[in-house]
Motif scaffolding. Sequence first.
Motif, PDB file in Angstrom:
ATOM      1  N   ILE A  20      12.095   3.690   4.936  1.00 50.29           N
ATOM      2  CA  ILE A  20      11.048   3.065   4.123  1.00 50.29           C
ATOM      3  C   ILE A  20      10.708   1.684   4.684  1.00 50.29           C
ATOM      4  CG2 ILE A  20      10.567   2.089   1.830  1.00 50.29           C
ATOM      5  CD1 ILE A  20      12.098   4.548   0.702  1.00 50.29           C
ATOM      6  N   LYS A  21      11.712   0.942   5.113  1.00 48.16           N
ATOM      7  CA  LYS A  21      11.483  -0.375   5.707  1.00 48.16           C
ATOM      8  C   LYS A  21      10.608  -0.246   6.958  1.00 48.16           C
ATOM      9  CE  LYS A  21      13.906  -4.357   7.613  1.00 48.16           C
ATOM     10  NZ  LYS A  21      15.238  -4.964   7.843  1.00 48.16           N
ATOM     11  N   ALA A  35       6.207  -5.143  -3.222  1.00 48.86           N
ATOM     12  CA  ALA A  35       6.736  -5.330  -4.579  1.00 48.86           C
ATOM     13  C   ALA A  35       5.599  -5.490  -5.581  1.00 48.86           C
ATOM     14  CB  ALA A  35       7.665  -6.533  -4.616  1.00 48.86           C
ATOM     15  N   GLU A  36       4.590  -6.275  -5.234  1.00 49.11           N
ATOM     16  CA  GLU A  36       3.450  -6.475  -6.129  1.00 49.11           C
ATOM     17  C   GLU A  36       2.664  -5.185  -6.315  1.00 49.11           C
ATOM     18  OE1 GLU A  36       1.240  -9.702  -4.440  1.00 49.11           O
ATOM     19  OE2 GLU A  36       2.757 -11.193  -4.998  1.00 49.11           O
ATOM     20  N   LYS A  37       2.437  -4.493  -5.208  1.00 53.13           N
ATOM     21  CA  LYS A  37       1.671  -3.246  -5.276  1.00 53.13           C
ATOM     22  C   LYS A  37       2.390  -2.169  -6.086  1.00 53.13           C
ATOM     23  CE  LYS A  37      -0.839  -0.091  -2.237  1.00 53.13           C
ATOM     24  NZ  LYS A  37      -1.127   0.274  -0.844  1.00 53.13           N
ATOM     25  N   SER A  58      11.594   3.147 -10.071  1.00 51.49           N
ATOM     26  CA  SER A  58      11.205   2.136  -9.079  1.00 51.49           C
ATOM     27  C   SER A  58      10.982   2.790  -7.717  1.00 51.49           C
ATOM     28  CB  SER A  58      12.289   1.064  -8.957  1.00 51.49           C
ATOM     29  OG  SER A  58      12.446   0.379 -10.167  1.00 51.49           O
ATOM     30  N   PHE A  59      11.857   3.717  -7.366  1.00 47.74           N
ATOM     31  CA  PHE A  59      11.721   4.437  -6.102  1.00 47.74           C
ATOM     32  C   PHE A  59      10.400   5.200  -6.059  1.00 47.74           C
ATOM     33  CE2 PHE A  59      12.620   8.247  -3.471  1.00 47.74           C
ATOM     34  CZ  PHE A  59      12.847   7.610  -2.258  1.00 47.74           C
ATOM     35  N   ILE A  60      10.048   5.831  -7.159  1.00 48.86           N
ATOM     36  CA  ILE A  60       8.786   6.585  -7.231  1.00 48.86           C
ATOM     37  C   ILE A  60       7.596   5.641  -7.097  1.00 48.86           C
ATOM     38  CG2 ILE A  60       7.315   7.951  -8.775  1.00 48.86           C
ATOM     39  CD1 ILE A  60       9.941   9.279  -9.778  1.00 48.86           C
ATOM     40  N   MET A  63       7.324   4.661  -3.438  1.00 47.14           N
ATOM     41  CA  MET A  63       6.818   5.788  -2.648  1.00 47.14           C
ATOM     42  C   MET A  63       5.323   5.991  -2.903  1.00 47.14           C
ATOM     43  SD  MET A  63       9.325   6.919  -0.799  1.00 47.14           S
ATOM     44  CE  MET A  63       8.959   8.600  -0.351  1.00 47.14           C
ATOM     45  N   ARG A  64       4.890   5.836  -4.145  1.00 47.75           N
ATOM     46  CA  ARG A  64       3.468   5.977  -4.473  1.00 47.75           C
ATOM     47  C   ARG A  64       2.657   4.881  -3.789  1.00 47.75           C
ATOM     48  NH1 ARG A  64       3.509   6.679  -9.805  1.00 47.75           N
ATOM     49  NH2 ARG A  64       3.010   8.875  -9.695  1.00 47.75           N
TER      50      ARG A  64
END
Length: 117
Positions: A20-21, A35-37, A58-60, A63-64
């Motif tokens: 993900i990074k 984080a904001e998005k 939070s993970f979802i 990912m979204r």
Amino acid sequence: MEIQDTLTDESVLAELGGRIKQIRIDRGITQTQLAEKANVSLSTIVRLESGSSVQMDSFIRIMRSLRLLGKFNGLVQEQELHPVKLLRTETKRKKRVSPKRQEKPPADSAWKWGDEK
């Protein structure tokens, strides 16, 4: 690294966080922007990318925000039932719950009206 069943949970988390990074970096998005998005805290992004556990919602959201949510279709495929099996399961489903039946009195006891003395 390929994610396999033999890996520990910590290894899987570290691999997912690293992937993900890298996606975030390749897209030119900062941790703060993501984080904001995703409407999560910056510390959640940091924890995820470092291989720590985060809450599923939070993970979802993350990912979204990265437009990766559709990848879950390949991960956990929807189970399709054959139409006949589906029909059979529908007919066997309970429609209601009835109370437990009371035990019958022993057969050797004589029945009484209840007004005898």
